[in-house]
Scaffold this active site. Sequence first.
Site, PDB file in Angstrom:
ATOM      1  CG  HIS A  83      19.804  47.788  42.130  1.00 28.61           C
ATOM      2  ND1 HIS A  83      20.799  48.738  41.948  1.00 28.61           N
ATOM      3  CD2 HIS A  83      20.415  46.739  42.723  1.00 28.61           C
ATOM      4  CE1 HIS A  83      21.937  48.282  42.409  1.00 28.61           C
ATOM      5  NE2 HIS A  83      21.730  47.064  42.871  1.00 28.61           N
TER       6      HIS A  83
ATOM      7  CG  HIS B 187      52.828  30.076  34.812  1.00 30.90           C
ATOM      8  ND1 HIS B 187      51.989  29.799  33.759  1.00 30.90           N
ATOM      9  CD2 HIS B 187      52.452  29.242  35.826  1.00 30.90           C
ATOM     10  CE1 HIS B 187      51.144  28.834  34.109  1.00 30.90           C
ATOM     11  NE2 HIS B 187      51.405  28.481  35.355  1.00 30.90           N
TER      12      HIS B 187
ATOM     13  CG  HIS C  95      22.302  51.125  45.815  1.00 29.69           C
ATOM     14  ND1 HIS C  95      23.272  52.055  46.109  1.00 29.69           N
ATOM     15  CD2 HIS C  95      22.572  50.689  44.554  1.00 29.69           C
ATOM     16  CE1 HIS C  95      24.090  52.180  45.075  1.00 29.69           C
ATOM     17  NE2 HIS C  95      23.689  51.367  44.120  1.00 29.69           N
TER      18      HIS C  95
ATOM     19  CD  GLU D 110      44.656  30.867  42.186  1.00 31.26           C
ATOM     20  OE1 GLU D 110      45.558  30.160  41.703  1.00 31.26           O
ATOM     21  OE2 GLU D 110      43.457  30.790  41.839  1.00 31.26           O
TER      22      GLU D 110
END
Length: 748
Positions: A336, A553, A112, A490
């Site tokens: 890229h 949940h 890259h 999270e």
Amino acid sequence: MAISSALLRPSLPLLPTNPTTQTNKTKLPRSLHPPSLRCNCLIRTSNTSTTDTTSLSQDYKNSWKQELKSAYEQRYREDVSDEELQELMDRRGVDNVRMLIVDAVQHAKAGHPGMALGMAEVGYYLYRHAMRYNPKNPKWFNRDRFVLSAGHGCLLQYVEDLQRLCKLGSRTPGHPENVVTEGIEVTTGPLGQGVANAVGLALAEAHLAARLNKPDAAVVDHRTYCIMGDGCAMEGIVNEAASLAAHWKLNKLTLIYDDNHNTIDGSATLAFSEDICARFKALGWNTITVDDVHGDMGSFRAALQSADNETQKPTFIGVKTLIGRLSKKEGTSKAHHGTFDEDDAKQMREKVKWNDREPFHVIPMIYRWELREMQIHADQGEKLEREWKSKLSYFREKHPEDAAQFQILLNGGLPPGWEGSLPKWSTSDPLDATRGYSEKCINQLVKLLPGLIGGSADLASSNKVYMDGFEDFQQPNSPWGRNIRYGVREHAMAGISNGIALHGSGLIPYVATFLIFSDYMKNAIRLSALSHAGVIYIMTHDSIGLGEDGPTHQPVEQLAGLRAVPRLLVFRPADGNETSGAYKVAVANRDVPSLIALSRQKVPAGVEGTSADDVARGGYIVSDNSDKELPEIILIGTGSELSLCEGSANVLRKEGRRVRVVSLVCWRLFDRQPREYKELVLPSSVSKRMSVEAGSPIGWREYVGGEGVIIGVDEFGASGAYLDTFKKFGFTEENVTRAAKSLLQIQE
């Protein structure tokens, strides 16, 4: 080896001693240039800066004459000033970096190159002039840290082993790996993760500085630099982590944005139109724009200067670059990744007067003189480390208690006898959920482990992970606090904890949320394992047994997926003693991440026969009435269901059956045991086996065998009281007993 070797050995940072702080969205004038060879070298300390003047010999300047005259015919003059000469030498160094990038990609026929070519000035300047580190000791504690969040641009870091780029067994893998290449701080590749890692590294520095530094001795004082790209900017983890960095006022964090307006599919405008600098300003960052780094490296130097002087905010530097700089693909997404055609590679060489040179050529002055200069630069790095060690000796003399704690941290954070702090439970102790037993473990461990630090994603009271009496990490009020408030973030929580774990300072990070939300964190958890980051993941509400919150949940497939992650230790303890045992293993393994799945519902404090020490084996015999004979049936359980296995076994034993109960608390640890031990616990001649776990049945066949029975959950859960939910899915003593009897009756 990372870029800190060979070509770009560090000099002392070339930053002016009396900078002007620039805040908000500041555009820097193009008139600012790098300092002269008679360098004003800023040596950072906790409160002051001192200037060291270094003059290079006339011979060294003369050695560059022909190289610079040939490369920059219109700019080079015989009476060139030291300042201009330094700028030209830096530019030629950047040219050399770019040609090495091209050579590496062409030779490997892979890689890259785009981002690395576009950010060559930034990478060069950071390592050559800005960052403090000792190339002879990449693990020196007080070094500056660098993270390449846009990991595909790894050619920006690699110098050695370039001819083996992306080859099996090389030190130059396709994305940076900290366990493969010396000088790489964290493993990056999945976009955005590195930004969260960098926040964790900066948090670790701020926290330890607050705990340990004294007015007369700052033993923790370093900066964290991170490069991100457009892809990182799009990932949600970056916004989560950046929000926290600003909230925590991590002013020693500098985030450098490669603003090249391209992604793999095309222009970033295909799916991205926001003002990133404005977004970071709104989050609370000091923001700076560098418009022309290709034409004026001095503007980037001035931006770093602003970051160095910022005392309240992290700094975001948006650097406008051209992806694939010099190539025909320049400025387009085609740059890229991939190689260049022969004409393109030839023209790139011609643009920097490189066409007569062999692949992987290094300018003779850099190579030959660098034998001397490398030593000078290495000596400067060693000098920085010696000065730090001298400061550390003073610190030990004047502040012996803090110094003793610091030494424990530097040695890995585990003082002798720390295991003795873990609670022990008996069968007569009151019932509690394993999350409750976990809470007691954490609050005992924190008294002996100076590096234990962690928190929850807005669920501390539910996960029961708050360390009483240790305050929250907040700046400026209590940066020494060891409870971290992550909010509902999270993903960033896990990525930040990877950075804390890989800071190398003996900090032991833990994070907590509901097991179902581990899916938000999965990529960061995987990187914990890949990069040997010893994060402890505390996941409560571990099954359909959480009850009323229902299937949104209630985790079902999560344990199976997590157990599949290589190197990750997944524990599902059955009682208080196994919970202590899980923490004992998790804390001891500082280069292995662990996940402890804990119940919401109450279970016995001590199931008869469980053992904290035997958790280290992953699986063991809890009870067996077979004496010298083999059992007729083996019941295998984890977590709260182990008690169901034990209850069913007692019923069967009263009917004259020989029954063994096995706790398989950690599959990976059990799988690593010697064949003889595994045969002892699960004899191959006993084919009647049954597993009981309130989760996906995937993976259990390996342990119960072809004739065994698996009691699990193969659909989403249901909302209801946990006992009703357990009954619906067959997790009762009566059903386990019924299934065991049915299995025993087969072929009798």
